[in-house]
Design an enzyme around this catalytic site. Sequence first.
Site, PDB file in Angstrom:
ATOM      1  N   GLU A   1       0.820  -1.225   0.000  1.00  0.00           N
ATOM      2  CA  GLU A   1       0.000   0.000   0.000  1.00  0.00           C
ATOM      3  C   GLU A   1       0.846   1.264   0.000  1.00  0.00           C
ATOM      4  O   GLU A   1       0.527   2.224  -0.692  1.00  0.00           O
ATOM      5  CB  GLU A   1      -0.895  -0.028   1.243  1.00  0.00           C
ATOM      6  CG  GLU A   1      -1.994   1.000   1.246  1.00  0.00           C
ATOM      7  CD  GLU A   1      -2.917   0.777   2.433  1.00  0.00           C
ATOM      8  OE1 GLU A   1      -3.127   1.736   3.178  1.00  0.00           O
ATOM      9  OE2 GLU A   1      -3.409  -0.345   2.623  1.00  0.00           O
ATOM     10  N   ASP A   2       1.933   1.275   0.785  1.00  0.00           N
ATOM     11  CA  ASP A   2       2.672   2.522   1.018  1.00  0.00           C
ATOM     12  C   ASP A   2       4.069   2.558   0.408  1.00  0.00           C
ATOM     13  O   ASP A   2       4.800   3.527   0.610  1.00  0.00           O
ATOM     14  CB  ASP A   2       2.787   2.777   2.531  1.00  0.00           C
ATOM     15  CG  ASP A   2       1.429   3.009   3.174  1.00  0.00           C
ATOM     16  OD1 ASP A   2       0.536   3.526   2.481  1.00  0.00           O
ATOM     17  OD2 ASP A   2       1.257   2.667   4.360  1.00  0.00           O
TER      18      ASP A   2
END
Length: 754
Positions: free
Chosen positions: A94-95
Amino acid sequence: MSSASHLAGSSAAKISEMDAKFVHLLDEIHKNRPNDDLNIIRRAWEFCLAQHEGQKRASSEPYAVHPLEVAIVLAELKMDSTAIAAGLLHDAVEDTDVTTEEVEKLFGEQVAHIVEGVTKLEKIKFANREDHQAENIRKMLLAMVTDVRVVIIKLADRLHNMRTLEHLKPEKQQKIARETLDVYAPLAHRLGMGKLRGELEDLAFRYTDPIGYEQLSKQIESLREEGETFLQGVVKELEDKLAEHKIPGRVEWRIKRLYSIQQKLIDQKIPVDQVYDLLAVRVICQSVQDCYALLGLLHSIWRPVPGRIKDFIAMPRPNLYQSLHTTLIAPGGHQFEVQIRTEEMHRIAEEGIAAHWKYKASDTVSAKDEARLAWVRQLMEWQREMSDPNEFMSTLKIDLYPEEVYTFTPKGKVVVLPKDASPIDFAYAIHSQVGHATVGAKVNGRIVPLRTKLRNGDIVEITTQTGHAPSRDWLSFTKSSRARNKIKHWLNEHQRERAVEIGSKLLDREARKYKIALSRYREADYDKIANEYGLTSQAELMASIGFGKYSARQILNKLDPGSTISTEPAAAEGVVGNTLNQMSDAVKRVFFGKGSESLQVEGQDDLLVYRARCCNPIRGEEIIGYVTRGKGVAVHARSCPNVQNLLYESDRRIQVEWAPIPGDAGDVGAPKAQTYPVKLTVLCDDRAGLLKEFTAIISDEGTNIRSSSSEATEDGDAVVDFVIETVDMRHLNRLVDKLRRVHGVHDVQRIQKI
């Protein structure tokens, strides 16, 4: 020391602190699961540190602290190495630039599947926040069906985020805390994870109602010393009795959690000292026989409160919680609750589905886990029919309902239903065809109305009639998601056909008035217009006219631009024409209520808009529009109880918004701000001068009081009602906060219906 060297020292301290926490993580895993592979944990941690290097949290800590804390929560839940490795990697996709394929290559298919299930849908653009939230939760639940570890990691992730929520902005705190109370805490409850649910609720309560949290904390703190002394005496007496009667067991005590107390105070409208289970004792026995023996012993020592004895061992809750509950009265009138359970029952009550997780090569789950996940599988079946995210969230919240009633068929089969369920819910729990054909019901041998609320122990008998059909009215009192979805599906199927028929007739009648020959147009022409409105076919377009979402004249103007200008026929049935601007303010106030001029329908200029009287939404409040035949668009607050039913008719829903405020309040000659009447009820002590303080606060806020009344209650308190004029939600919230801070005020509630 220079600032640079100070920062370097601070960073080094954080790293050494993280190292210590990682060692603690490895120790916890080895203690709980000595045969698990720790190498995958070490590799996952090194990968996590490398990927999140340089990233900071809002608290200014290194970002890697977060996945490490999530992994520690998972280790405390005794999860396996695969789940903990996925916990360390849960934000990597996600990051950072890492892909799911890379995770699979390095850590295996199971870890990659779990990480993918936990990852939010950040890359896709959604129309609004509700759509985004619903799709993220839908994705998580879909992944959870095949691997329950997905949702356990998500809950651990949410728990650590809630523990560090103070570092975010207030509006972000409110949003995350509200979502925690609406979805994640009930989800933990549904999976039987009582300990985690309790902490999530208390953390969220602190941010959703900070004043209420502070006031309740002080009240509980004032009772704590006396309560603890009392409970310690009970525990000592109980331990002596266990030894005397040779019943092996250990005794614990606790004071009820703040959020649970607050819910009880609101639901029952009672003061803190009347909460019967504020003080609780728990006895952990070695066998079920010992549990029942101890229950009899307790009732011989202290007097039980009638109606407060619950046997969740014989009839477990749907989340598989088992325990005996009894409320007792000690000399002096102190009430306290005792819960009796075995060690295994206690582990399941605290850890829920995590307590059962067994790491196996075949990746199978136990029969008990399957029972817990059955509702998720059913929800995932229903969600295929739900195109609307709000509808999905609505169904999910019903399914996460925390309270149940236990009813029986005449043959003795137990049917578990949500609190306040009706015989209709019971009928659909038996079979959907039984539900459709229901015409009557008997409860405990007596004929009752179908909207009767069922209670624990009721024996229900359903009367059916072949060919009978469900009624839309049933949606106003059914509580189970199964019943509501079956009714809605049947109504949609049959009423959509009727709406298409009505829409075609309305269009034909309007075309004759304007002498337009519809025979000139082909299906492709209608499909083109349907696409402009975000619809897929001519049938959908006709249904929208039939439901009143679009006027027949609008569609004719699309087919033949300018053709409807020549004459001014009467408005088509079911549609209000462009009459808003022609009405005087007085007429609008009489028929549609003050405030309709501050609302508008997105992309529409010929639908009349008015505020629904059941909830009286005010500017700044989240709103939802609902097309009402013959009246235009009714605008409800999203928190309105009636919205629950409106969500099931997506064809009638329409996007609405608050119109921009004309001019600026600081401009000379700018229009005066629109005001809205709001009713507030203040629950407070009955003391002299309190009303004067209230009116002074309201006056200082520049708020007009339309009416006020006060009444003393039997228990020595008072209830004060005000109808005030407010400008928007910020103004109202500010006023409510100030009223709540007055000494002697227990609660301030907004009453939506005036």
